[in-house]
Scaffold this active site. Structure first.
Site, PDB file in Angstrom:
ATOM      1  N   HIS A  51       1.252  -1.240  -0.555  1.00  0.00           N
ATOM      2  CA  HIS A  51       0.029   0.170   0.011  1.00  0.00           C
ATOM      3  C   HIS A  51       0.933   1.226  -0.092  1.00  0.00           C
ATOM      4  O   HIS A  51       1.724   1.233   0.453  1.00  0.00           O
ATOM      5  CB  HIS A  51      -0.455  -0.184   1.230  1.00  0.00           C
ATOM      6  CG  HIS A  51      -2.240   0.963   1.263  1.00  0.00           C
ATOM      7  ND1 HIS A  51      -2.071   2.945   1.667  1.00  0.00           N
ATOM      8  CD2 HIS A  51      -3.659   0.623   0.860  1.00  0.00           C
ATOM      9  CE1 HIS A  51      -2.739   2.714   1.665  1.00  0.00           C
ATOM     10  NE2 HIS A  51      -4.087   1.800   1.043  1.00  0.00           N
TER      11      HIS A  51
ATOM     12  N   ASP B   4      -7.995  -4.221  -0.491  1.00  0.00           N
ATOM     13  CA  ASP B   4      -8.440  -4.240  -1.982  1.00  0.00           C
ATOM     14  C   ASP B   4      -8.288  -5.513  -2.517  1.00  0.00           C
ATOM     15  O   ASP B   4      -9.198  -6.154  -2.708  1.00  0.00           O
ATOM     16  CB  ASP B   4      -7.720  -3.325  -2.576  1.00  0.00           C
ATOM     17  CG  ASP B   4      -8.233  -0.833  -2.579  1.00  0.00           C
ATOM     18  OD1 ASP B   4      -9.079  -1.599  -2.138  1.00  0.00           O
ATOM     19  OD2 ASP B   4      -6.606  -0.780  -2.599  1.00  0.00           O
TER      20      ASP B   4
END
Length: 427
Positions: A307, A365
């Site tokens: 991330h 995600d």
């Protein structure tokens, strides 16, 4: 708050510029550069990677430590012990509600879930194959035409009403986008159901037969909503604040946020996860694609791992992983080829030294994309659901900004074009 000082010397200026250093309740100190302009210089920071654009008390992120706090509460605790509407209350008002306050809040949200029937006529103007995010930008922006009744953004009560309308109507508008793309009739919200249950009902029910919402799916969607509710000063939130700084209608500001979220670098990550799984195609090809991911000269990248903010494990991922397992167990889809690829990639990322050393762990995600696919939500709707979830974060930041001291956003630039020149008169 500004006991410390920073001193800088700039070539060409025969003085040392002294700037206050601000200290928040957590996080890094911030050098206040607001007076730099009076010295003939200003800062240059594309992407605002080292610039704090505002003061906020809503969300705190420590990417190095893998921490995400909403009003001081850990995101994992909210996902495990709270629900989305309670989290909405917390983000908007700053504290968790009492039982009576929560009941009143939930009832108010339910009383605003309907949208004008004229919105359906507006929806009919779009092509059936239009991307749902394009439709959402239009529908939410159009709310400013339907709810312009003496809107005074400087009145806290008016801002609160706008917040309720947005929280309440976003699931209705999102489901309308989906139903329109399918050529199915719009299903009205069910106020006897929870927020997540009503959304799933509007998505998948038809007038032809009774539809019962699966409680495991509803819980999964509620957690997805919580885990995407806010994420500090990201691109879309900053856009909402920037648009709001001009005094624009709040519905128009949220539409601007939706448009920003639509960008693949921001809100399209879970769609990219599904596209990657489809590209891999078969479990037998995983080793080949892992090798490609490790090759710095190969353009292929594993989506849903690592991330930009978190240099550690994404604090939202653990809860999402547990939820993913629950949904797949409920469906009995352990033999689904794409899901088998996903689980194998997850195992590799958690065990392979290459990924562990680089802290390329599965993020929120990765799991949310798998969950929504398993539930039956098409990838084109993923970012719409992200926008629906994030609306409370956007409107909370907008409300915080308007309720405090703010100025219209007006970034500066480093000009690299032509200097002044004469227009040719002999051409």
């Amino acid at each position: 708050m500004a006991d410390k000082k920073a001193r800088i010397t700039v070539d060409g200026i025969d003085q040392t510029i002294e700037l206050p250093v601000l200290t928040g309740t957590a996080g890094q100190d911030v050098i206040d550069v607001r007076t730099l302009g009076s010295h003939g210089v200003f800062t240059y920071d594309p992407g605002f990677m080292s610039t704090g654009s505002c003061e906020s008390a809503i969300t705190y992120i420590d990417g190095e430590a893998g921490v995400l706090l909403h009003r001081g509460y850990r995101i994992a605790d909210l996902a495990q012990h709270s629900d989305y509407l309670e989290t909405c209350y917390l983000l908007l008002y700053g504290e968790l509600p009492s039982a009576d306050e929560k009941a009143e809040f939930v009832e108010t949200v339910k009383n605003h879930t309907m949208v004008s029937e004229s919105m359906q006529k507006f929806l009919d103007g779009f092509r059936n194959d239009a991307h749902p995010m394009a439709v959402m930008v239009g529908l939410v922006g159009a709310l400013s035409a339907f709810y312009q009744d003496h809107m005074d953004i400087n009145d806290p009560k008016h801002r609160e009403i706008a917040a309720f309308r947005l929280i309440s109507k976003m699931p209705t508008l999102a489901s309308m986008c989906y139903k329109y793309s399918k050529g199915q009739p719009t299903m009205y919200p069910r106020n006897d159901l929870s927020y997540a249950e009503s959304f799933l009902y509007m998505m998948f029910a038809t007038p032809c037969e009774e539809y019962k919402v699966n409680p495991v799916f509803a819980k999964a969607m509620d957690r997805i909503f919580i885990l995407h509710a806010d994420h500090e000063q990201n691109a879309s939130t900053s856009t909402v604040r920037l648009a709001g700084s001009s005094g624009a209608n709040p519905f128009a500001c949220i539409a601007a946020g939706i448009a920003t979220l639509w960008g693949p670098a921001h809100g399209g990550a879970n769609e990219a996860v599904l596209a990657m799984l489809e590209e891999i195609g078969d479990e037998s090809k995983i080793d080949e694609f892992i090798a490609k991911a490790k090759d710095k000269n190969d353009p292929f990248r594993l989506m849903g791992f690592g991330h930009r903010v978190y240099k550690n494990f994404d604090p939202r991922a653990k809860v999402m992983r547990e939820t993913c397992d629950q949904v797949l167990a409920e469906l009995g889809q352990s033999d689904d080829p794409m899901l088998k690829i996903a689980k194998r990639l997850e195992q590799i990322a958690l065990e392979d030294p290459y990924f562990v050393e680089r802290k390329l762990y599965p993020n929120v995600d990765f799991y949310s994309g798998i969950i929504m696919k398993a539930i039956g939500i098409p990838t084109s709707m993923f970012t719409v659901i992200f926008a629906m979830s994030r609306t409370i974060g956007w409107i909370s930041h907008w409300n915080e900004m308007i309720g405090g001291a703010y100025k219209i956003g007006r970034p500066r630039q480093l000009y690299v074009g032509h200097t002044e020149r004469d227009f040719p008169t002999d051409k």
